[in-house]
Design a protein around this motif. Sequence first.
Motif, PDB file in Angstrom:
ATOM      1  N   LYS A  26       0.816  -0.838   0.103  1.00 32.36           N
ATOM      2  CA  LYS A  26      -0.134  -0.189   0.220  1.00 32.36           C
ATOM      3  C   LYS A  26       0.764   1.537   0.271  1.00 32.36           C
ATOM      4  N   ALA A  27       2.054   1.242   0.458  1.00 29.67           N
ATOM      5  CA  ALA A  27       2.606   2.078   0.839  1.00 29.67           C
ATOM      6  C   ALA A  27       3.698   2.608  -0.795  1.00 29.67           C
ATOM      7  N   VAL A  28       3.938   1.758  -1.759  1.00 27.50           N
ATOM      8  CA  VAL A  28       3.733   2.063  -3.063  1.00 27.50           C
ATOM      9  C   VAL A  28       3.212   2.003  -3.826  1.00 27.50           C
ATOM     10  N   ALA A  29       2.135   1.223  -3.086  1.00 27.84           N
ATOM     11  CA  ALA A  29       0.810   2.236  -4.454  1.00 27.84           C
ATOM     12  C   ALA A  29       0.334   3.594  -4.429  1.00 27.84           C
ATOM     13  N   GLY A  30       0.377   4.103  -6.349  1.00 28.26           N
ATOM     14  CA  GLY A  30       0.442   5.012  -7.137  1.00 28.26           C
ATOM     15  C   GLY A  30      -0.371   4.875  -8.027  1.00 28.26           C
ATOM     16  N   GLY A  31      -0.872   3.712  -8.924  1.00 22.74           N
ATOM     17  CA  GLY A  31      -1.185   4.242  -9.977  1.00 22.74           C
ATOM     18  C   GLY A  31       0.095   3.546 -10.729  1.00 22.74           C
ATOM     19  N   GLN A  32       1.356   3.287 -10.696  1.00 27.57           N
ATOM     20  CA  GLN A  32       2.647   3.257 -11.108  1.00 27.57           C
ATOM     21  C   GLN A  32       2.032   1.801 -12.032  1.00 27.57           C
ATOM     22  N   GLU A  33       2.164   1.528 -13.055  1.00 24.11           N
ATOM     23  CA  GLU A  33       2.339   0.804 -13.277  1.00 24.11           C
ATOM     24  C   GLU A  33       3.555  -0.794 -13.622  1.00 24.11           C
ATOM     25  N   LYS A  34       2.870  -1.847 -13.463  1.00 23.40           N
ATOM     26  CA  LYS A  34       3.197  -3.248 -12.680  1.00 23.40           C
ATOM     27  C   LYS A  34       4.589  -3.270 -13.641  1.00 23.40           C
ATOM     28  N   PRO A  35       5.900  -3.398 -13.267  1.00 21.09           N
ATOM     29  CA  PRO A  35       7.498  -3.885 -13.869  1.00 21.09           C
ATOM     30  C   PRO A  35       6.592  -5.157 -14.542  1.00 21.09           C
ATOM     31  N   ALA A  36       7.314  -5.424 -15.788  1.00 26.74           N
ATOM     32  CA  ALA A  36       7.614  -6.607 -16.830  1.00 26.74           C
ATOM     33  C   ALA A  36       8.071  -7.285 -15.788  1.00 26.74           C
ATOM     34  N   GLY A  37       7.835  -8.633 -16.340  1.00 31.94           N
ATOM     35  CA  GLY A  37       7.863 -10.016 -15.634  1.00 31.94           C
ATOM     36  C   GLY A  37       7.651 -10.277 -14.141  1.00 31.94           C
ATOM     37  N   ARG A  38       8.197 -10.874 -13.711  1.00 34.46           N
ATOM     38  CA  ARG A  38       7.493 -11.899 -12.620  1.00 34.46           C
ATOM     39  C   ARG A  38       7.836 -11.258 -11.472  1.00 34.46           C
ATOM     40  N   SER A  39       7.432 -10.394 -10.221  1.00 30.68           N
ATOM     41  CA  SER A  39       7.825  -9.923  -9.424  1.00 30.68           C
ATOM     42  C   SER A  39       8.324 -11.058  -7.977  1.00 30.68           C
ATOM     43  N   GLN A  40       8.418 -11.992  -8.474  1.00 28.77           N
ATOM     44  CA  GLN A  40       9.231 -13.433  -7.459  1.00 28.77           C
ATOM     45  C   GLN A  40      10.091 -14.281  -8.449  1.00 28.77           C
ATOM     46  N   ILE A  41      11.263 -14.684  -7.009  1.00 26.83           N
ATOM     47  CA  ILE A  41      12.151 -15.573  -8.568  1.00 26.83           C
ATOM     48  C   ILE A  41      11.945 -16.598  -7.815  1.00 26.83           C
ATOM     49  N   LYS A  42      11.807 -18.074  -8.124  1.00 25.88           N
ATOM     50  CA  LYS A  42      11.877 -19.315  -7.340  1.00 25.88           C
ATOM     51  C   LYS A  42      13.665 -19.420  -7.581  1.00 25.88           C
TER      52      LYS A  42
END
Length: 247
Positions: free
Chosen positions: A127-143
């Motif tokens: 929530k703190a970083v939310a601000g309508g920014q576009e989601k970066p390309a690729g996964r948000s996590q690496i397994k």
Amino acid sequence: MSTLSVLIVDDEPLARARLTRQLQALGDCELLGEAGDAEAALAQVDELDPDLVLLDIEMPGRSGLELARELSARPNPPALIFCTAHDEFALPAFATSAVGYLLKPVSAAQLGEAIARARNLSKPQLKAVAGGQEKPAGRSQIKAVSRRGVQLIPVSAVRCFVADSKYVVAHHDGGETILDESLKELESEFGERFVRVHRNALVAVQHIAGLQKQGSNYCVLLDGVAERPQVSRRLLAGIKSLIEEMA
């Protein structure tokens, strides 16, 4: 460090008691409640709004995987860490918003490491970083899979990827992790967030802290890690320009 609010979901009272003791020992987690099945868990999630759910898979009625899928589809879902006796559900588990998959009996060290990763994806931080920014390309996590189990590394925590012999090592704020992926594959997926500085290294643009000269060569300074990837002569001019643009 902010307190992480936690809900434990497991049909075994002894398993819930063990996790409760381990959470209390960590000191920076608040146990909001416990549930023995998916329906009770949903009711408590609605009422208590936890940051993190510690979740068993095989329970009476709906399984933990079904519950995880429903929670993952919600806006601002809680982070999920599976705590199960079965290793065969790892792949479907990571198709949800799971940030960890721990095998019983869960050790205090394993739980602490998983919760540290969960903090990077907890709702208050999202929530703190939310601000309508576009989601970066690729996964948000690496397994990453190793003898220690399955680890999920937030891409935002990675400072650089460095190819070392036949492996690629991710250097992140939690240490170093060997990946079963090639540097070329990582560059193709995360090229908007990482820049190649050498044939064997990609660095996270947002974590570049500067350049340092070492003899006749230059290396990249990165915040939060000791690793200093060398910059190839062919790419040096472009990296210098990038740093000037960031200043």
